[in-house]
Write a protein that holds these residues in place. Structure first.
Motif, PDB file in Angstrom:
ATOM      1  N   GLU A  43     -19.277 -10.811  21.007  1.00 19.11           N
ATOM      2  CA  GLU A  43     -18.139 -10.088  20.443  1.00 19.11           C
ATOM      3  C   GLU A  43     -18.572  -8.866  19.630  1.00 19.11           C
ATOM      4  OE1 GLU A  43     -15.616 -12.618  18.195  1.00 19.11           O
ATOM      5  OE2 GLU A  43     -14.861 -13.702  19.938  1.00 19.11           O
ATOM      6  N   LEU A  44     -19.724  -8.953  18.984  1.00 19.52           N
ATOM      7  CA  LEU A  44     -20.120  -7.916  18.029  1.00 19.52           C
ATOM      8  C   LEU A  44     -21.202  -6.975  18.526  1.00 19.52           C
ATOM      9  CD1 LEU A  44     -20.105  -9.895  14.647  1.00 19.52           C
ATOM     10  CD2 LEU A  44     -18.284  -8.526  15.672  1.00 19.52           C
ATOM     11  N   GLN A  45     -21.900  -7.318  19.596  1.00 17.89           N
ATOM     12  CA  GLN A  45     -22.965  -6.435  20.067  1.00 17.89           C
ATOM     13  C   GLN A  45     -22.392  -5.083  20.476  1.00 17.89           C
ATOM     14  OE1 GLN A  45     -24.850  -8.212  23.455  1.00 17.89           O
ATOM     15  NE2 GLN A  45     -23.003  -8.259  24.702  1.00 17.89           N
ATOM     16  N   GLY A  46     -23.103  -4.036  20.133  1.00 19.69           N
ATOM     17  CA  GLY A  46     -22.655  -2.689  20.460  1.00 19.69           C
ATOM     18  C   GLY A  46     -21.637  -2.130  19.492  1.00 19.69           C
ATOM     19  N   THR A  47     -21.302  -2.878  18.428  1.00 20.16           N
ATOM     20  CA  THR A  47     -20.344  -2.415  17.425  1.00 20.16           C
ATOM     21  C   THR A  47     -21.068  -2.175  16.102  1.00 20.16           C
ATOM     22  OG1 THR A  47     -19.805  -4.613  16.529  1.00 20.16           O
ATOM     23  CG2 THR A  47     -18.634  -3.911  18.515  1.00 20.16           C
ATOM     24  N   ASP A  48     -20.338  -1.658  15.132  1.00 14.76           N
ATOM     25  CA  ASP A  48     -20.879  -1.534  13.774  1.00 14.76           C
ATOM     26  C   ASP A  48     -20.743  -2.894  13.102  1.00 14.76           C
ATOM     27  OD1 ASP A  48     -21.289   1.141  14.287  1.00 14.76           O
ATOM     28  OD2 ASP A  48     -19.413   1.772  13.368  1.00 14.76           O
ATOM     29  N   PHE A  49     -21.508  -3.855  13.595  1.00 19.93           N
ATOM     30  CA  PHE A  49     -21.306  -5.250  13.182  1.00 19.93           C
ATOM     31  C   PHE A  49     -21.574  -5.467  11.703  1.00 19.93           C
ATOM     32  CE2 PHE A  49     -25.449  -4.881  15.355  1.00 19.93           C
ATOM     33  CZ  PHE A  49     -26.322  -5.190  14.319  1.00 19.93           C
ATOM     34  N   TRP A  50     -22.409  -4.607  11.078  1.00 20.38           N
ATOM     35  CA  TRP A  50     -22.700  -4.782   9.658  1.00 20.38           C
ATOM     36  C   TRP A  50     -21.463  -4.558   8.792  1.00 20.38           C
ATOM     37  CZ3 TRP A  50     -24.721  -1.094  12.901  1.00 20.38           C
ATOM     38  CH2 TRP A  50     -24.269   0.212  12.731  1.00 20.38           C
ATOM     39  N   LYS A  51     -20.490  -3.792   9.331  1.00 19.68           N
ATOM     40  CA  LYS A  51     -19.257  -3.556   8.583  1.00 19.68           C
ATOM     41  C   LYS A  51     -18.386  -4.802   8.540  1.00 19.68           C
ATOM     42  CE  LYS A  51     -19.029   1.392   9.735  1.00 19.68           C
ATOM     43  NZ  LYS A  51     -18.227   2.450  10.367  1.00 19.68           N
ATOM     44  N   GLU A  97     -26.719  -2.296  21.851  1.00 25.47           N
ATOM     45  CA  GLU A  97     -27.401  -2.666  20.620  1.00 25.47           C
ATOM     46  C   GLU A  97     -27.086  -4.111  20.262  1.00 25.47           C
ATOM     47  OE1 GLU A  97     -27.787  -1.341  15.904  1.00 25.47           O
ATOM     48  OE2 GLU A  97     -26.315  -0.380  17.212  1.00 25.47           O
ATOM     49  N   PRO A  98     -28.096  -4.953  20.125  1.00 27.82           N
ATOM     50  CA  PRO A  98     -27.847  -6.388  19.895  1.00 27.82           C
ATOM     51  C   PRO A  98     -27.467  -6.686  18.449  1.00 27.82           C
ATOM     52  CG  PRO A  98     -30.198  -5.962  19.857  1.00 27.82           C
ATOM     53  CD  PRO A  98     -29.533  -4.647  20.195  1.00 27.82           C
ATOM     54  N   LEU A  99     -26.726  -7.775  18.281  1.00 25.15           N
ATOM     55  CA  LEU A  99     -26.453  -8.284  16.940  1.00 25.15           C
ATOM     56  C   LEU A  99     -27.736  -8.862  16.366  1.00 25.15           C
ATOM     57  CD1 LEU A  99     -24.493  -9.216  14.643  1.00 25.15           C
ATOM     58  CD2 LEU A  99     -24.248 -11.357  15.918  1.00 25.15           C
ATOM     59  N   GLN A 100     -28.070  -8.470  15.159  1.00 29.95           N
ATOM     60  CA  GLN A 100     -29.242  -8.998  14.472  1.00 29.95           C
ATOM     61  C   GLN A 100     -28.833  -9.482  13.080  1.00 29.95           C
ATOM     62  OE1 GLN A 100     -33.101  -8.368  16.010  1.00 29.95           O
ATOM     63  NE2 GLN A 100     -31.429  -9.381  17.087  1.00 29.95           N
ATOM     64  N   ILE A 101     -29.346 -10.628  12.690  1.00 28.60           N
ATOM     65  CA  ILE A 101     -29.081 -11.161  11.358  1.00 28.60           C
ATOM     66  C   ILE A 101     -29.864 -10.333  10.352  1.00 28.60           C
ATOM     67  CG2 ILE A 101     -29.388 -13.175   9.855  1.00 28.60           C
ATOM     68  CD1 ILE A 101     -29.021 -14.911  12.370  1.00 28.60           C
ATOM     69  N   ASN A 102     -29.192  -9.896   9.290  1.00 27.55           N
ATOM     70  CA  ASN A 102     -29.883  -9.037   8.325  1.00 27.55           C
ATOM     71  C   ASN A 102     -30.675  -9.866   7.306  1.00 27.55           C
ATOM     72  OD1 ASN A 102     -28.119  -9.867   6.277  1.00 27.55           O
ATOM     73  ND2 ASN A 102     -26.758  -8.121   6.548  1.00 27.55           N
TER      74      ASN A 102
END
Length: 210
Positions: A43-51, A97-102
């Motif tokens: 759902e979040l890959q390729g998005t501004d997931f950090w927001k 761009e993959p989702l990565q845990i910060n």
């Protein structure tokens, strides 16, 4: 909730059922990854997931706690963030761009791990596995010591500071229990289920004498 169930499963571990319990816990953790973490990645890959971090960080932190708890009980080591993020790449579309845990979510999950290790240590002492509890004590103390150097340098560290206070309480509780057994021997073990707290804390002390 499913990550928490994995943690409950691991707490059933003993020296007689370690392989069986960890095998089931790892299977349950894999199901969490496939059913929930995988869905989050897609759902979040390729998005501004950090927001959107505040929407999913509680679940990610719980997953980190469960995954690191399983790894410690299996190998006595800490599961690293790089290894966790590498495992997420397999769930991602390589063209996006993959989702990565910060780092913050990882550290918050590791901070919560200390509470589970404290409960595990107390349980192991109750079952007579004092040396294992001492290993847990040293492990949690090392993590706390390293985080005390890192947290002051973090920009967004209010939540981390609160968890550090709880983490220190876990460290001291493990130390109190281990030290009381060391000083008073097996007579102290039946008292671990009581409400009494030992007055012995030796945070930062050297290893136990044999």
């Amino acid at each position: 909730m499913n990550s928490k169930k994995v943690i409950f499963q691991v707490h059933r571990i003993s020296k007689n059922n370690k392989e069986e319990v960890l095998s089931k816990a790892e299977n349950d953790l894999a199901a969490v990854v496939n059913q929930y973490i995988g869905k989050l990645v897609k759902e979040l890959q390729g998005t501004d997931f950090w927001k959107l971090r505040r929407a999913y960080t509680p679940g990610v932190q719980e997953y980190i706690e469960a995954a690191t708890f399983c790894r410690f009980c299996k190998t006595g080591t800490l599961l690293g963030l790089a290894e966790i993020n590498d495992s997420l790449l397999a769930l991602s579309d390589k063209s996006i761009e993959p989702l990565q845990i910060n780092v913050l979510d990882y550290l918050l999950g590791v901070a919560d791990l200390s509470g589970e290790l404290m409960r595990l240590a107390i349980g192991r002492i109750s079952d007579g596995e004092v040396e294992y509890a001492k290993n847990i004590c040293a492990f949690v103390r090392d993590i706390y010591r390293e985080l005390t150097l890192l947290v002051p340098l973090m920009d967004d560290n209010n939540e981390m500071k609160k968890k550090m206070e709880v983490m220190l309480q876990s460290v001291v509780k493990i130390e109190n229990a281990c030290f009381s057994v060391h000083v008073r021997g097996s007579e102290y073990i039946p008292m671990l289920g009581s409400s009494g707290e030992s007055d012995y804390a030796f945070f930062g002390a050297a290893d136990y004498d044999q």
